[in-house]
Design a protein around this motif. Structure first.
Motif: not given
Length: 407
Positions: A296-302, A305-311
């Protein structure tokens, strides 16, 4: 950082965990005199709070003081000096000081420029932390960090924790701090929904720190939020998940709902990030069901991170840019319209072909020239209909495929 410094702090942290007693570090009994003799920025280090045991982690606070004082060129004021000065000033602070308001009051009483505070919770064989750096003159959190320390070996945990803190604290070296603020900061709130359990509180704190690290929002403190949630109308809005209504009641423009659902001995997280002006959430996601809290901590991190990287950077989008959901609705509508036109045209073309085929049989069976001519005219009419509806269906199909491609 030099090898000697690294060796000393790792040795100290190992000794602390092994003996159960922190080393007594020197403190300033008279902060004013100390600050005048050193040309270094001053920072108050508050002991981080364990969310599970509701106690101060004095050993972590002392360790951070040591690192900041010896390796980062800070003039450090710790919890020992804080107690003396607050008592002399007649100011009473909560025993557990882990929020912005408490840190600000302590820092202003001591007349320091910065304050470091946060949480450090041991859970599921992990040390999970959320730290914040407050710049007192601007009354802003200018740095925040969230993360965890994992190791299968208990004997290696102090060394790994020391290495992680050294790495993270290096980013707040006085020479690396950025005080400039974004031109526009929005008011936002993080709400923990679902059962009030320790994993949920930990996850919400991680979300809070991740949002604070963007420096794009002024976040409502958990204490202030809990007071507002006592109002029946606001509590009802949370329970019914009327987020836009809730945001207006709280006076914020953005709202983040962090829901942790307990399913037996497992958990599932659901995130929703919404704008008070939007009908559809800007971003939402749901995790798989996990028993291991580290997932769940990995889910939070992803998620962040994906919100920034996806544009799809929902941190800094302008008023025009963050209306993406409405454009998506338009795309969905046009896709549905193209699909309907394709289906209707295809059906009409098929019916015209079927009727033309029957008429062609009648031409062959006609007993007179006049009857044959009549049926042939019908065949020609149905053939024209097949061409027209076929062309319309082709255009609809191409448009639909293009719309799918645009998604």
């Amino acid at each position: 950082m030099g090898f000697t410094g690294l060796f000393l702090v790792v040795w100290w942290l190992s000794a602390t965990w092994a003996n159960g007693t922190p080393v007594n570090l020197p403190s300033f009994d008279n902060f004013s005199e100390a600050s005048e003799t050193q040309d270094k920025p001053t920072i108050l280090v508050l002991d981080p709070v364990d969310l599970g045991k509701n106690r101060n982690r004095a050993e972590i606070g002392t360790f951070m003081q040591t690192v900041l004082r010896t390796e980062m060129d800070w003039t450090v004021v710790g919890a020992d000096s804080l107690e003396i000065h607050m008592r002399n000033a007649g100011v009473e602070l909560p025993a557990l000081c882990r929020e912005f308001q408490c840190a600000y009051e302590a820092a202003t009483t001591l007349q320091v420029e910065f304050a470091l505070f946060g949480t450090f919770t041991f859970y599921a064989n992990m040390e999970i932390f959320a730290l914040y750096l407050l710049h007192v003159p601007t009354v802003r959190v200018i740095w925040a960090d969230a993360g965890d320390v994992r190791t299968d070996s208990q004997s290696h945990r102090p060394q790994k924790l020391a290495a992680t803190l050294l790495e993270r604290l290096a980013t707040i070296h006085p020479d690396r701090i950025v005080l400039a603020e974004p031109k526009r900061r929005q008011l936002a709130v993080v709400i923990q929904t679902g059962p009030n359990i320790l994993p949920g509180r930990i996850l919400s704190e991680q979300v809070f720190a991740n949002l604070a690290s963007t420096r794009s929002y002024d976040l409502m403190s958990p204490t202030e939020l809990s007071e507002l949630l006592a109002v029946p109308e606001i509590q009802s809005a949370v329970e019914t998940e009327r987020w836009n209504h809730l945001a207006r009641q709280l006076g914020v423009s953005r709202i983040f709902s962090a829901n942790l659902e307990q399913i037996g001995k497992a958990y599932r997280a659901r995130y929703l990030w919404g704008d008070v002006e939007e009908v559809i959430p800007i971003r939402q996601a749901s995790s798989m069901v996990h028993r291991d809290f580290s997932h769940l901590l990995d889910f939070n991190t992803n998620f962040f991170e994906e919100s920034l990287e996806s544009g799809d950077d929902f941190y800094t989008r302008s008023r025009t840019e963050h209306r993406v959901p409405k454009r998506s609705l338009l795309k969905v509508g046009l896709f549905g319209l193209g699909l309907a036109i394709t289906a209707a045209s295809g059906m009409e073309a098929y019916l015209a072909w079927e009727a033309g085929y029957r008429e062609s049989l009648n031409v062959k069976q006609a007993r007179s020239q006049q009857t044959a001519t009549h049926h042939q005219s019908q065949v020609n009419r149905y053939t024209d209909n097949v061409r027209r509806f076929g062309a319309l269906g082709f255009v609809g199909a191409v448009s639909t495929i293009g719309m799918i491609w645009s998604f």
